[in-house]
Design an enzyme around this catalytic site. Structure first.
Site, PDB file in Angstrom:
ATOM      1  N   THR A  26      10.471 -10.277  -4.995  1.00  0.00           N
ATOM      2  CA  THR A  26       9.624  -9.435  -5.844  1.00  0.00           C
ATOM      3  C   THR A  26       9.607 -10.012  -7.262  1.00  0.00           C
ATOM      4  O   THR A  26      10.644 -10.456  -7.760  1.00  0.00           O
ATOM      5  CB  THR A  26      10.114  -7.972  -5.933  1.00  0.00           C
ATOM      6  OG1 THR A  26       9.433  -7.332  -7.025  1.00  0.00           O
ATOM      7  CG2 THR A  26      11.592  -7.819  -6.179  1.00  0.00           C
ATOM      8  N   ILE A  27       8.451  -9.954  -7.882  1.00  0.00           N
ATOM      9  CA  ILE A  27       8.392 -10.403  -9.280  1.00  0.00           C
ATOM     10  C   ILE A  27       9.098  -9.391 -10.187  1.00  0.00           C
ATOM     11  O   ILE A  27       9.390  -9.700 -11.333  1.00  0.00           O
ATOM     12  CB  ILE A  27       6.936 -10.605  -9.770  1.00  0.00           C
ATOM     13  CG1 ILE A  27       6.178  -9.273  -9.856  1.00  0.00           C
ATOM     14  CG2 ILE A  27       6.200 -11.607  -8.909  1.00  0.00           C
ATOM     15  CD1 ILE A  27       4.924  -9.363 -10.691  1.00  0.00           C
ATOM     16  N   ASP A  28       9.367  -8.187  -9.667  1.00  0.00           N
ATOM     17  CA  ASP A  28      10.001  -7.158 -10.496  1.00  0.00           C
ATOM     18  C   ASP A  28      11.519  -7.371 -10.621  1.00  0.00           C
ATOM     19  O   ASP A  28      12.145  -6.818 -11.520  1.00  0.00           O
ATOM     20  CB  ASP A  28       9.758  -5.758  -9.901  1.00  0.00           C
ATOM     21  CG  ASP A  28       8.275  -5.461  -9.689  1.00  0.00           C
ATOM     22  OD1 ASP A  28       7.448  -6.095 -10.359  1.00  0.00           O
ATOM     23  OD2 ASP A  28       7.962  -4.591  -8.849  1.00  0.00           O
ATOM     24  N   ILE A  57      -2.146 -12.431 -12.012  1.00  0.00           N
ATOM     25  CA  ILE A  57      -1.870 -13.867 -12.178  1.00  0.00           C
ATOM     26  C   ILE A  57      -0.352 -14.106 -12.204  1.00  0.00           C
ATOM     27  O   ILE A  57       0.127 -15.184 -11.864  1.00  0.00           O
ATOM     28  CB  ILE A  57      -2.569 -14.395 -13.450  1.00  0.00           C
ATOM     29  CG1 ILE A  57      -2.700 -15.898 -13.406  1.00  0.00           C
ATOM     30  CG2 ILE A  57      -1.889 -13.963 -14.728  1.00  0.00           C
ATOM     31  CD1 ILE A  57      -3.904 -16.414 -14.140  1.00  0.00           C
ATOM     32  N   ASP A  98      12.827  -3.630  -2.437  1.00  0.00           N
ATOM     33  CA  ASP A  98      13.716  -2.507  -2.112  1.00  0.00           C
ATOM     34  C   ASP A  98      13.049  -1.484  -1.184  1.00  0.00           C
ATOM     35  O   ASP A  98      13.672  -0.997  -0.244  1.00  0.00           O
ATOM     36  CB  ASP A  98      14.244  -1.842  -3.393  1.00  0.00           C
ATOM     37  CG  ASP A  98      13.130  -1.418  -4.336  1.00  0.00           C
ATOM     38  OD1 ASP A  98      12.049  -2.035  -4.303  1.00  0.00           O
ATOM     39  OD2 ASP A  98      13.332  -0.464  -5.105  1.00  0.00           O
ATOM     40  N   GLY A  99      11.771  -1.189  -1.421  1.00  0.00           N
ATOM     41  CA  GLY A  99      11.072  -0.206  -0.582  1.00  0.00           C
ATOM     42  C   GLY A  99      10.935  -0.684   0.848  1.00  0.00           C
ATOM     43  O   GLY A  99      11.233   0.049   1.805  1.00  0.00           O
ATOM     44  N   GLU A 157       4.710  -2.876 -18.138  1.00  0.00           N
ATOM     45  CA  GLU A 157       3.696  -1.893 -17.700  1.00  0.00           C
ATOM     46  C   GLU A 157       4.266  -0.492 -17.461  1.00  0.00           C
ATOM     47  O   GLU A 157       3.536   0.484 -17.465  1.00  0.00           O
ATOM     48  CB  GLU A 157       3.018  -2.383 -16.418  1.00  0.00           C
ATOM     49  CG  GLU A 157       3.994  -2.509 -15.237  1.00  0.00           C
ATOM     50  CD  GLU A 157       3.341  -2.924 -13.940  1.00  0.00           C
ATOM     51  OE1 GLU A 157       2.137  -3.209 -13.932  1.00  0.00           O
ATOM     52  OE2 GLU A 157       4.056  -2.968 -12.918  1.00  0.00           O
ATOM     53  N   LYS A 216       0.798  -1.234   0.000  1.00  0.00           N
ATOM     54  CA  LYS A 216       0.000   0.000   0.000  1.00  0.00           C
ATOM     55  C   LYS A 216       0.826   1.277   0.000  1.00  0.00           C
ATOM     56  O   LYS A 216       0.290   2.360   0.160  1.00  0.00           O
ATOM     57  CB  LYS A 216      -0.961  -0.009   1.190  1.00  0.00           C
ATOM     58  CG  LYS A 216      -0.289  -0.012   2.546  1.00  0.00           C
ATOM     59  CD  LYS A 216      -1.336   0.154   3.632  1.00  0.00           C
ATOM     60  CE  LYS A 216      -0.678   0.541   4.940  1.00  0.00           C
ATOM     61  NZ  LYS A 216      -1.583   0.705   6.033  1.00  0.00           N
ATOM     62  N   MET A 224       3.881  -7.099 -15.751  1.00  0.00           N
ATOM     63  CA  MET A 224       4.188  -6.185 -14.640  1.00  0.00           C
ATOM     64  C   MET A 224       5.691  -5.869 -14.612  1.00  0.00           C
ATOM     65  O   MET A 224       6.400  -6.127 -15.570  1.00  0.00           O
ATOM     66  CB  MET A 224       3.731  -6.800 -13.326  1.00  0.00           C
ATOM     67  CG  MET A 224       2.237  -6.742 -13.117  1.00  0.00           C
ATOM     68  SD  MET A 224       1.816  -7.396 -11.478  1.00  0.00           S
ATOM     69  CE  MET A 224       0.117  -6.898 -11.325  1.00  0.00           C
TER      70      MET A 224
HETATM   71  O1  F6P Z   1       5.906  -4.770  -7.137  1.00  0.00           O
HETATM   72  C1  F6P Z   1       5.149  -5.851  -7.480  1.00  0.00           C
HETATM   73  C2  F6P Z   1       3.993  -5.460  -8.349  1.00  0.00           C
HETATM   74  O2  F6P Z   1       3.320  -6.643  -8.727  1.00  0.00           O
HETATM   75  C3  F6P Z   1       4.353  -4.624  -9.572  1.00  0.00           C
HETATM   76  O3  F6P Z   1       4.895  -5.389 -10.606  1.00  0.00           O
HETATM   77  C4  F6P Z   1       3.010  -3.996  -9.881  1.00  0.00           C
HETATM   78  O4  F6P Z   1       3.177  -2.781 -10.560  1.00  0.00           O
HETATM   79  C5  F6P Z   1       2.418  -3.762  -8.523  1.00  0.00           C
HETATM   80  O5  F6P Z   1       3.068  -4.650  -7.631  1.00  0.00           O
HETATM   81  C6  F6P Z   1       0.935  -3.978  -8.446  1.00  0.00           C
HETATM   82  O6  F6P Z   1       0.507  -3.556  -7.223  1.00  0.00           O
HETATM   83  P1  F6P Z   1      -0.926  -3.906  -6.595  1.00  0.00           P
HETATM   84  O7  F6P Z   1      -0.806  -5.238  -5.945  1.00  0.00           O
HETATM   85  O8  F6P Z   1      -1.141  -2.824  -5.602  1.00  0.00           O
HETATM   86  O9  F6P Z   1      -1.924  -3.916  -7.701  1.00  0.00           O
END
Ligand code: F6P
Length: 359
Positions: free
Chosen positions: A135-137, A282, A112-113, A232, A80, A179
């Site tokens: 993280t998936i990122d 997903i 990281d955050g 994205e 959040k 994402m």
């Molecule tokens: O950081 C992980 C992530 O899945 C990003 O790839 C994506 O932009 C974001 O979180 C989506 O966030 P939320 O779960 O708030 O929709």
């Protein structure tokens, strides 16, 4: 001297596959040392809410259930954002939660955050902290891999494979939006593995003309379909990052560029019928694949080992094939890790003739 008797563990930020494997690993290793493991619910909220929300994780309980090997966070997680105006107020509540439970240390599964914020809270609370990157990122700095990234790549790659079947049937160019926030790792690696024709990432500017040229070149070879992967976080022609929703702080969450590009291409180019698919959440939910299970397991073991050695303020990391510890201060200083333009992935994409923007 090591005085640990009780540790907490929590997951923070967007969930991903492999979190439960890591939690299970920590429970197994910590229990063998005679420590009690408190599973904190919903990120920091479990320690700052009234009443506190947590459960004691035991070998007989959590780690013996099928949960241990599934996606998601058994403990719950929060994505959040951080309200920095309230940081000290939350830190006080966090300290009080830590004191009520009598925790000696905290293991944080985060990106990281989360590492920065949790290091602050733990320092204020006077407890040790070890981070495990997830993280998936894959944008956590100072580690080659974060837990959850490769399973997300697997989900994206399989989706690209599946979408190509319908692209071929209908002679279409299909856009797949993945994402990754402001990092192109997920898009680039899944595009390479899925043999996409075009991959657009936030780190590299692209042009509509470049996309059209590539599509025309595909047609000239006699192929009647194409697959385009877009991250994205790429920008529109006006330099805007699109968003379809917000987090609870009102901050924009990326999304929508695939559909935007589909409309732009449809308006400006008649060579292919275009459709767009946004893979969405997903990507965070695939059953953890082997490489994430092994990564989560060796990270968990290292985190417990570091605490046992009396260490603190470290993040476990995979560096050149070895699990090592990085100072949290360095991780936080480094910020997000985006795709390097001289990476093997970018080089390979260029050599393989993928259009990846103006580079
Ligand atoms: O950081 C992980 C992530 O899945 C990003 O790839 C994506 O932009 C974001 O979180 C989506 O966030 P939320 O779960 O708030 O929709």
């Amino acid at each position: 001297m090591n005085t640990i008797k009780k540790i907490g563990i929590l997951t923070s930020g967007g969930d991903c596959s492999g979190l439960n494997v890591a939690i299970s690993g920590v429970v197994r290793a910590a229990t063998l040392k005679g420590w009690t493991v408190y599973g904190i619910h919903d990120g920091t909220e479990g320690l700052t809410s009234d009443p506190l929300s947590y459960e004691i994780l035991t070998l007989q309980g959590f780690s013996n259930t099928p949960w241990a090997k599934t996606a998601g966070s058994y403990l719950g997680s929060l994505n959040k954002g951080v309200n920095f105006d309230l940081l000290d107020m939350v830190a006080e509540k966090f300290k009080s939660g830590v004191q009520k439970l009598g925790l000696d240390a905290l293991i944080v599964l985060g990106g990281d955050g989360s590492m920065g914020v949790l290091e602050y809270y733990c320092e204020k609370a006077g407890i040790r902290m070890i981070g495990i990157p997830k993280t998936i990122d894959n944008d956590t700095p100072l580690t080659d891999l974060s837990v959850g990234f490769r399973t997300a790549c697997q989900v994206c790659m399989e989706s690209i494979d599946n979408i190509e079947t319908t692209a071929r049937s209908h002679h279409r160019a299909m856009i797949v939006e993945v994402m990754g926030r402001d990092a192109g790792h997920l898009a680039m690696q899944s595009a390479l593995a899925g043999y996409a024709d075009i991959c657009l990432v936030p780190e590299i500017p692209y042009t509509l003309e470049g996309i059209i040229n590539k599509l025309e070149q595909i047609k000239s070879t006699g192929r009647t379909h194409a697959v385009i992967v877009v991250s994205e976080g790429i920008k529109t022609e006006n330099g805007e990052v699109l968003s379809m929703c917000q987090n609870v702080l009102g901050e924009k969450v990326h999304g929508g560029i695939g559909e935007y590009l589909a409309q732009l291409l449809t308006k400006n180019y008649g060579g292919f019928q275009i459709r767009s698919t946004r893979l969405g959440h997903i990507q965070r939910s695939g059953h953890p694949i082997f490489s994430d299970r092994i990564l989560a397991t060796i990270f968990a073991a290292k985190a417990v080992e570091l605490l046992d050695e009396g260490k603190t303020n470290l993040m476990v990391s995979l560096t050149n094939g070895h699990v090592v510890a990085q100072p949290l201060s360095e991780v936080i200083k480094a910020g997000s890790s985006t795709l390097k333009l001289d990476s093997s992935f970018i080089k390979a994409a260029k050599i393989l003739g993928m259009y990846i923007g103006e580079i």
